[in-house]
Design a protein around this motif. Structure first.
Motif, PDB file in Angstrom:
ATOM      1  N   GLU A   1      17.776  -3.413  -2.125  1.00  0.00           N
ATOM      2  CA  GLU A   1      17.045  -2.643  -3.134  1.00  0.00           C
ATOM      3  C   GLU A   1      16.334  -3.573  -4.115  1.00  0.00           C
ATOM      4  O   GLU A   1      15.204  -3.309  -4.529  1.00  0.00           O
ATOM      5  CB  GLU A   1      17.994  -1.698  -3.876  1.00  0.00           C
ATOM      6  N   ARG A   2      16.964  -4.681  -4.466  1.00  0.00           N
ATOM      7  CA  ARG A   2      16.336  -5.635  -5.398  1.00  0.00           C
ATOM      8  C   ARG A   2      15.110  -6.280  -4.764  1.00  0.00           C
ATOM      9  O   ARG A   2      14.087  -6.466  -5.426  1.00  0.00           O
ATOM     10  CB  ARG A   2      17.342  -6.711  -5.827  1.00  0.00           C
ATOM     11  N   THR A   3      15.174  -6.639  -3.496  1.00  0.00           N
ATOM     12  CA  THR A   3      14.009  -7.206  -2.805  1.00  0.00           C
ATOM     13  C   THR A   3      12.879  -6.189  -2.795  1.00  0.00           C
ATOM     14  O   THR A   3      11.718  -6.531  -3.022  1.00  0.00           O
ATOM     15  CB  THR A   3      14.375  -7.625  -1.373  1.00  0.00           C
ATOM     16  N   THR A   4      13.218  -4.933  -2.556  1.00  0.00           N
ATOM     17  CA  THR A   4      12.213  -3.867  -2.578  1.00  0.00           C
ATOM     18  C   THR A   4      11.552  -3.795  -3.942  1.00  0.00           C
ATOM     19  O   THR A   4      10.322  -3.711  -4.046  1.00  0.00           O
ATOM     20  CB  THR A   4      12.864  -2.512  -2.222  1.00  0.00           C
ATOM     21  N   GLN A   5      12.334  -3.838  -4.999  1.00  0.00           N
ATOM     22  CA  GLN A   5      11.790  -3.791  -6.357  1.00  0.00           C
ATOM     23  C   GLN A   5      10.856  -4.972  -6.614  1.00  0.00           C
ATOM     24  O   GLN A   5       9.799  -4.810  -7.242  1.00  0.00           O
ATOM     25  CB  GLN A   5      12.926  -3.770  -7.379  1.00  0.00           C
ATOM     26  N   ARG A   6      11.216  -6.136  -6.121  1.00  0.00           N
ATOM     27  CA  ARG A   6      10.354  -7.319  -6.297  1.00  0.00           C
ATOM     28  C   ARG A   6       9.029  -7.152  -5.562  1.00  0.00           C
ATOM     29  O   ARG A   6       7.979  -7.521  -6.078  1.00  0.00           O
ATOM     30  CB  ARG A   6      11.074  -8.575  -5.820  1.00  0.00           C
ATOM     31  N   HIS A   7       9.079  -6.597  -4.350  1.00  0.00           N
ATOM     32  CA  HIS A   7       7.844  -6.354  -3.600  1.00  0.00           C
ATOM     33  C   HIS A   7       6.962  -5.342  -4.329  1.00  0.00           C
ATOM     34  O   HIS A   7       5.750  -5.521  -4.420  1.00  0.00           O
ATOM     35  CB  HIS A   7       8.153  -5.845  -2.185  1.00  0.00           C
ATOM     36  N   ILE A   8       7.578  -4.294  -4.851  1.00  0.00           N
ATOM     37  CA  ILE A   8       6.821  -3.277  -5.580  1.00  0.00           C
ATOM     38  C   ILE A   8       6.195  -3.892  -6.832  1.00  0.00           C
ATOM     39  O   ILE A   8       5.008  -3.651  -7.126  1.00  0.00           O
ATOM     40  CB  ILE A   8       7.723  -2.071  -5.932  1.00  0.00           C
ATOM     41  N   GLU A   9       6.946  -4.683  -7.571  1.00  0.00           N
ATOM     42  CA  GLU A   9       6.412  -5.346  -8.773  1.00  0.00           C
ATOM     43  C   GLU A   9       5.228  -6.247  -8.428  1.00  0.00           C
ATOM     44  O   GLU A   9       4.224  -6.275  -9.139  1.00  0.00           O
ATOM     45  CB  GLU A   9       7.505  -6.167  -9.458  1.00  0.00           C
TER      46      GLU A   9
ATOM     47  N   ASP B   1      13.187   3.585  -4.351  1.00  0.00           N
ATOM     48  CA  ASP B   1      13.404   2.189  -3.994  1.00  0.00           C
ATOM     49  C   ASP B   1      14.486   2.068  -2.926  1.00  0.00           C
ATOM     50  O   ASP B   1      14.354   1.293  -1.971  1.00  0.00           O
ATOM     51  CB  ASP B   1      13.812   1.363  -5.219  1.00  0.00           C
ATOM     52  N   ALA B   2      15.568   2.849  -3.087  1.00  0.00           N
ATOM     53  CA  ALA B   2      16.677   2.784  -2.122  1.00  0.00           C
ATOM     54  C   ALA B   2      16.220   3.232  -0.731  1.00  0.00           C
ATOM     55  O   ALA B   2      16.577   2.614   0.277  1.00  0.00           O
ATOM     56  CB  ALA B   2      17.840   3.647  -2.601  1.00  0.00           C
ATOM     57  N   ALA B   3      15.417   4.287  -0.670  1.00  0.00           N
ATOM     58  CA  ALA B   3      14.930   4.786   0.620  1.00  0.00           C
ATOM     59  C   ALA B   3      13.982   3.775   1.264  1.00  0.00           C
ATOM     60  O   ALA B   3      14.045   3.536   2.476  1.00  0.00           O
ATOM     61  CB  ALA B   3      14.239   6.130   0.444  1.00  0.00           C
ATOM     62  N   ILE B   4      13.101   3.174   0.464  1.00  0.00           N
ATOM     63  CA  ILE B   4      12.186   2.158   0.989  1.00  0.00           C
ATOM     64  C   ILE B   4      12.977   0.969   1.510  1.00  0.00           C
ATOM     65  O   ILE B   4      12.676   0.426   2.574  1.00  0.00           O
ATOM     66  CB  ILE B   4      11.166   1.719  -0.087  1.00  0.00           C
ATOM     67  N   ALA B   5      14.013   0.569   0.774  1.00  0.00           N
ATOM     68  CA  ALA B   5      14.860  -0.558   1.200  1.00  0.00           C
ATOM     69  C   ALA B   5      15.482  -0.278   2.565  1.00  0.00           C
ATOM     70  O   ALA B   5      15.495  -1.152   3.439  1.00  0.00           O
ATOM     71  CB  ALA B   5      15.947  -0.817   0.155  1.00  0.00           C
ATOM     72  N   ARG B   6      15.968   0.943   2.767  1.00  0.00           N
ATOM     73  CA  ARG B   6      16.572   1.295   4.064  1.00  0.00           C
ATOM     74  C   ARG B   6      15.532   1.241   5.179  1.00  0.00           C
ATOM     75  O   ARG B   6      15.790   0.695   6.252  1.00  0.00           O
ATOM     76  CB  ARG B   6      17.199   2.689   3.995  1.00  0.00           C
TER      77      ARG B   6
ATOM     78  N   ARG C   1       3.907   3.151 -10.829  1.00  0.00           N
ATOM     79  CA  ARG C   1       3.849   3.368  -9.385  1.00  0.00           C
ATOM     80  C   ARG C   1       2.735   4.343  -9.036  1.00  0.00           C
ATOM     81  O   ARG C   1       2.024   4.164  -8.050  1.00  0.00           O
ATOM     82  CB  ARG C   1       5.186   3.908  -8.887  1.00  0.00           C
ATOM     83  N   PHE C   2       2.591   5.396  -9.847  1.00  0.00           N
ATOM     84  CA  PHE C   2       1.541   6.378  -9.608  1.00  0.00           C
ATOM     85  C   PHE C   2       0.169   5.719  -9.658  1.00  0.00           C
ATOM     86  O   PHE C   2      -0.667   5.916  -8.787  1.00  0.00           O
ATOM     87  CB  PHE C   2       1.624   7.510 -10.643  1.00  0.00           C
ATOM     88  N   ARG C   3      -0.041   4.910 -10.690  1.00  0.00           N
ATOM     89  CA  ARG C   3      -1.329   4.224 -10.844  1.00  0.00           C
ATOM     90  C   ARG C   3      -1.565   3.255  -9.679  1.00  0.00           C
ATOM     91  O   ARG C   3      -2.695   3.087  -9.231  1.00  0.00           O
ATOM     92  CB  ARG C   3      -1.356   3.480 -12.177  1.00  0.00           C
ATOM     93  N   ALA C   4      -0.510   2.626  -9.184  1.00  0.00           N
ATOM     94  CA  ALA C   4      -0.641   1.727  -8.025  1.00  0.00           C
ATOM     95  C   ALA C   4      -1.184   2.491  -6.829  1.00  0.00           C
ATOM     96  O   ALA C   4      -2.078   2.017  -6.128  1.00  0.00           O
ATOM     97  CB  ALA C   4       0.703   1.079  -7.693  1.00  0.00           C
ATOM     98  N   GLY C   5      -0.656   3.684  -6.581  1.00  0.00           N
ATOM     99  CA  GLY C   5      -1.141   4.503  -5.476  1.00  0.00           C
ATOM    100  C   GLY C   5      -2.588   4.902  -5.661  1.00  0.00           C
ATOM    101  O   GLY C   5      -3.396   4.853  -4.723  1.00  0.00           O
ATOM    102  N   LEU C   6      -2.948   5.267  -6.885  1.00  0.00           N
ATOM    103  CA  LEU C   6      -4.318   5.657  -7.190  1.00  0.00           C
ATOM    104  C   LEU C   6      -5.278   4.486  -6.982  1.00  0.00           C
ATOM    105  O   LEU C   6      -6.314   4.621  -6.318  1.00  0.00           O
ATOM    106  CB  LEU C   6      -4.399   6.161  -8.637  1.00  0.00           C
ATOM    107  N   LEU C   7      -4.928   3.321  -7.516  1.00  0.00           N
ATOM    108  CA  LEU C   7      -5.789   2.142  -7.378  1.00  0.00           C
ATOM    109  C   LEU C   7      -5.885   1.677  -5.928  1.00  0.00           C
ATOM    110  O   LEU C   7      -6.957   1.278  -5.473  1.00  0.00           O
ATOM    111  CB  LEU C   7      -5.276   1.005  -8.274  1.00  0.00           C
ATOM    112  N   ALA C   8      -4.778   1.741  -5.208  1.00  0.00           N
ATOM    113  CA  ALA C   8      -4.787   1.337  -3.793  1.00  0.00           C
ATOM    114  C   ALA C   8      -5.711   2.244  -2.992  1.00  0.00           C
ATOM    115  O   ALA C   8      -6.453   1.782  -2.125  1.00  0.00           O
ATOM    116  CB  ALA C   8      -3.374   1.363  -3.225  1.00  0.00           C
ATOM    117  N   THR C   9      -5.677   3.538  -3.296  1.00  0.00           N
ATOM    118  CA  THR C   9      -6.554   4.485  -2.595  1.00  0.00           C
ATOM    119  C   THR C   9      -8.013   4.203  -2.925  1.00  0.00           C
ATOM    120  O   THR C   9      -8.869   4.161  -2.021  1.00  0.00           O
ATOM    121  CB  THR C   9      -6.188   5.937  -2.985  1.00  0.00           C
ATOM    122  N   ARG C  10      -8.304   3.983  -4.200  1.00  0.00           N
ATOM    123  CA  ARG C  10      -9.676   3.692  -4.619  1.00  0.00           C
ATOM    124  C   ARG C  10     -10.230   2.418  -3.957  1.00  0.00           C
ATOM    125  O   ARG C  10     -11.411   2.312  -3.691  1.00  0.00           O
ATOM    126  CB  ARG C  10      -9.770   3.539  -6.122  1.00  0.00           C
ATOM    127  N   ARG C  11      -9.347   1.465  -3.725  1.00  0.00           N
ATOM    128  CA  ARG C  11      -9.783   0.199  -3.119  1.00  0.00           C
ATOM    129  C   ARG C  11      -9.781   0.250  -1.598  1.00  0.00           C
ATOM    130  O   ARG C  11     -10.099  -0.732  -0.936  1.00  0.00           O
ATOM    131  CB  ARG C  11      -8.866  -0.937  -3.583  1.00  0.00           C
TER     132      ARG C  11
END
Length: 87
Positions: A55-63, A44-49, A74-84
């Motif tokens: 970092e909190r805004t990043t967490q909200r976007h991820i949620e 989350d910290a790396a994505i925020a940078r 998060r893993f399942r999100a990547g899997l579902l995003a790829t499938r779609r």
């Protein structure tokens, strides 16, 4: 009505959000970039940078993206995003 673990309110659309994503809505361009960063294993910290967010805004976007996908992790999100075809 109460708040769920992700902070979203329970209500009429809650089951739809967590089972199959939010009504089949397509992803935003920024969501694809966020998912790409998640898939690359960034914290989350790396994505925020990278995004210039707190970092909190990043967490909200991820949620939000996880709820849209109906993904409990998060893993399942990547899997579902790829499938779609979002990644």
């Amino acid at each position: 009505m109460g708040a769920s673990r992700s902070g979203l309110r329970d209500g009429p659309g809650a089951a739809r959000r967590y089972r199959g994503g939010t009504c089949g809505r397509r992803t935003r361009r920024g969501d694809r970039h966020l998912l790409t960063l998640l898939a690359a294993g960034l914290t989350d910290a790396a994505i925020a940078r990278v995004q210039g967010w707190s970092e909190r805004t990043t967490q909200r976007h991820i949620e939000r993206v996880m709820a849209q996908l109906g993904a409990p992790t998060r893993f399942r999100a990547g899997l579902l995003a790829t499938r779609r075809g979002w990644l």
